[in-house]
Motif scaffolding. Structure first.
Motif, PDB file in Angstrom:
ATOM      1  N   PHE A 237      33.104  25.243  45.442  1.00  0.00           N
ATOM      2  CA  PHE A 237      31.556  25.292  45.146  1.00  0.00           C
ATOM      3  C   PHE A 237      30.898  24.207  44.750  1.00  0.00           C
ATOM      4  CE2 PHE A 237      33.196  29.930  43.792  1.00  0.00           C
ATOM      5  CZ  PHE A 237      33.214  30.312  44.977  1.00  0.00           C
TER       6      PHE A 237
ATOM      7  N   GLN B 144      31.709  35.435  52.630  1.00  0.00           N
ATOM      8  CA  GLN B 144      30.639  35.320  51.872  1.00  0.00           C
ATOM      9  C   GLN B 144      30.801  36.194  50.746  1.00  0.00           C
ATOM     10  OE1 GLN B 144      28.120  36.346  55.380  1.00  0.00           O
ATOM     11  NE2 GLN B 144      27.391  33.964  55.465  1.00  0.00           N
ATOM     12  N   LYS B 145      31.297  37.311  51.025  1.00  0.00           N
ATOM     13  CA  LYS B 145      31.435  38.434  49.759  1.00  0.00           C
ATOM     14  C   LYS B 145      32.604  38.012  48.959  1.00  0.00           C
ATOM     15  CE  LYS B 145      30.401  42.391  52.820  1.00  0.00           C
ATOM     16  NZ  LYS B 145      31.058  43.648  53.664  1.00  0.00           N
TER      17      LYS B 145
ATOM     18  N   ALA C  27      33.251  34.810  48.259  1.00  0.00           N
ATOM     19  CA  ALA C  27      32.923  33.738  47.477  1.00  0.00           C
ATOM     20  C   ALA C  27      31.835  34.168  46.498  1.00  0.00           C
ATOM     21  CB  ALA C  27      32.185  32.708  48.634  1.00  0.00           C
ATOM     22  N   GLN C  28      31.057  35.184  46.701  1.00  0.00           N
ATOM     23  CA  GLN C  28      30.010  35.728  45.749  1.00  0.00           C
ATOM     24  C   GLN C  28      30.847  36.392  44.537  1.00  0.00           C
ATOM     25  OE1 GLN C  28      26.515  35.401  45.799  1.00  0.00           O
ATOM     26  NE2 GLN C  28      27.018  35.775  43.786  1.00  0.00           N
TER      27      GLN C  28
ATOM     28  N   GLN D 256      31.931  33.698  42.376  1.00  0.00           N
ATOM     29  CA  GLN D 256      30.835  32.995  41.683  1.00  0.00           C
ATOM     30  C   GLN D 256      30.577  33.864  40.543  1.00  0.00           C
ATOM     31  OE1 GLN D 256      28.497  32.326  45.090  1.00  0.00           O
ATOM     32  NE2 GLN D 256      28.678  29.968  44.645  1.00  0.00           N
ATOM     33  N   ASN D 257      30.402  35.389  40.669  1.00  0.00           N
ATOM     34  CA  ASN D 257      30.147  36.102  39.598  1.00  0.00           C
ATOM     35  C   ASN D 257      31.132  36.316  38.563  1.00  0.00           C
ATOM     36  OD1 ASN D 257      27.960  36.945  41.040  1.00  0.00           O
ATOM     37  ND2 ASN D 257      28.788  38.849  41.898  1.00  0.00           N
TER      38      ASN D 257
ATOM     39  N   ASN E 224      30.269  32.950  36.821  1.00  0.00           N
ATOM     40  CA  ASN E 224      29.394  33.191  35.910  1.00  0.00           C
ATOM     41  C   ASN E 224      29.200  33.957  34.704  1.00  0.00           C
ATOM     42  OD1 ASN E 224      27.874  31.388  37.554  1.00  0.00           O
ATOM     43  ND2 ASN E 224      27.329  33.095  38.875  1.00  0.00           N
TER      44      ASN E 224
END
Length: 318
Positions: A264, A300-301, A303-304, A307-308, A311
């Motif tokens: 990222f 994409q899912k 990666a999200q 990232q979540n 975070n």
């Protein structure tokens, strides 16, 4: 730390070996907390006896030689293992080629000609389940008897436990196979990581908006497979978060196992660099998708999700 590849390259006339050595033998796969305890103890013993500390290991590992692709997954490549051992005070590593000739070596001959005549071993630290020689006829009891005959001491490097969990390479493989990265980390004494050089791939990720750093996995069997949230340490020392897939890439008809990492917020060139990939959270198993578009949507899912995860960690530590 000195590396000697093969006993044919060893000379007992080296000044450091004039009085013999303190020796241990094994695979030391993962160099986990149990291994670290054994080596710390051996270092102290070698210092007391004023002897060099020597470790003998085998390439390939014996079960890899006998079982091939059915052998247990390897936790660590030789190069990474040597780096870990050098930090634990080992003076010399003797890397023995495990082949038919060595496998057929008589147990008594191994002790007499290798350990006594060549290494002049004075202190031997070994597991009580250690087996060696033709038909695995050599064991701890044989070493004790021959130690009395040739004047060296044999000590059992006992099994270590963490919260009643036996610390072993097998336990770590099982933890990784069960996606228990936290347990693997506790037994290793560090997060599970893979080191490798970034190579050119098919560049499919670049065409679908997810460029990846590709690392070939030069192992017969790997302990993990699937998609993970990862942290990557680059040559510059910086650490980047990312998402990684480790496996054969069935959607694009991959054959050889590959580690693909998408970082990222990173746009630099990593080709030719050796990077460290730390596995933080398992996201899903590897699967085959009906099309590249379906693969892109899933990445994409993934990666999200990664990232979540990062975070959430950032939020809870602030």
């Amino acid at each position: 730390m000195q590396l000697i590849r093969g006993m044919h390259n060893f000379s007992s006339k080296q000044p450091d070996f004039a009085k013999g050595c303190a020796l241990t033998i094994g695979n030391f796969d993962g160099v986990h907390l149990g291994h670290q305890a054994v080596l710390t103890h051996l270092r102290k013993k070698a210092n007391t006896l004023h002897l060099p500390m020597v470790l003998m290991l085998f390439e390939p590992q014996p079960r890899e030689y006998f079982q091939g692709e059915q052998a247990p997954a390897r936790l660590m490549r030789l190069r990474d293992k040597l780096q870990a051992l050098s930090k634990l005070g080992v003076d010399t590593v003797i890397c023995v080629k495990f082949d038919r000739t060595f496998a057929q070596l008589d147990a008594n001959e191994f002790v007499r000609d290798w350990l006594v005549k060549k290494l002049h071993v004075k202190f031997l630290s070994i597991g009580d389940d250690f087996r060696f020689g033709t038909h695995r006829e050599g064991d701890f009891a044989l070493l004790q008897r021959m130690g009395e005959q040739f004047g060296f001491v044999v000590e059992d490097n006992r099994t270590f436990q963490l919260d009643e969990q036996r610390i072993s390479s097998t336990a770590i493989r099982n933890a990784l196979a069960n996606d228990d990265l936290a347990l693997a980390q506790n037994l290793l004494g560090r997060p599970y990581r893979i080191f490798g050089k970034v190579v050119h791939g098919q560049k499919l990720g670049r065409t679908i908006g997810f460029p990846t750093a590709n690392i070939r996995l030069h192992r017969q069997v790997n302990p993990i497979k699937g998609v993970y949230a990862v942290k990557v340490r680059c040559k510059c020392g910086e650490i980047f978060n990312g998402v990684a897939n480790i496996g054969q890439r069935p959607t694009v008809n991959g054959v050889k196992q590959l580690l693909e990492v998408h970082l990222f917020d990173f746009n630099n060139d990593l080709y030719g660099q050796t990077i460290e990939v730390e596995f933080c959270k398992k996201i899903r198993n590897e699967m085959k998708f009906p099309s590249v578009d379906a693969l892109k949507a899933q990445i994409q899912k993934d990666a999200q999700v990664a990232q979540n995860y990062f975070n959430k960690i950032l939020f809870t530590t602030v």
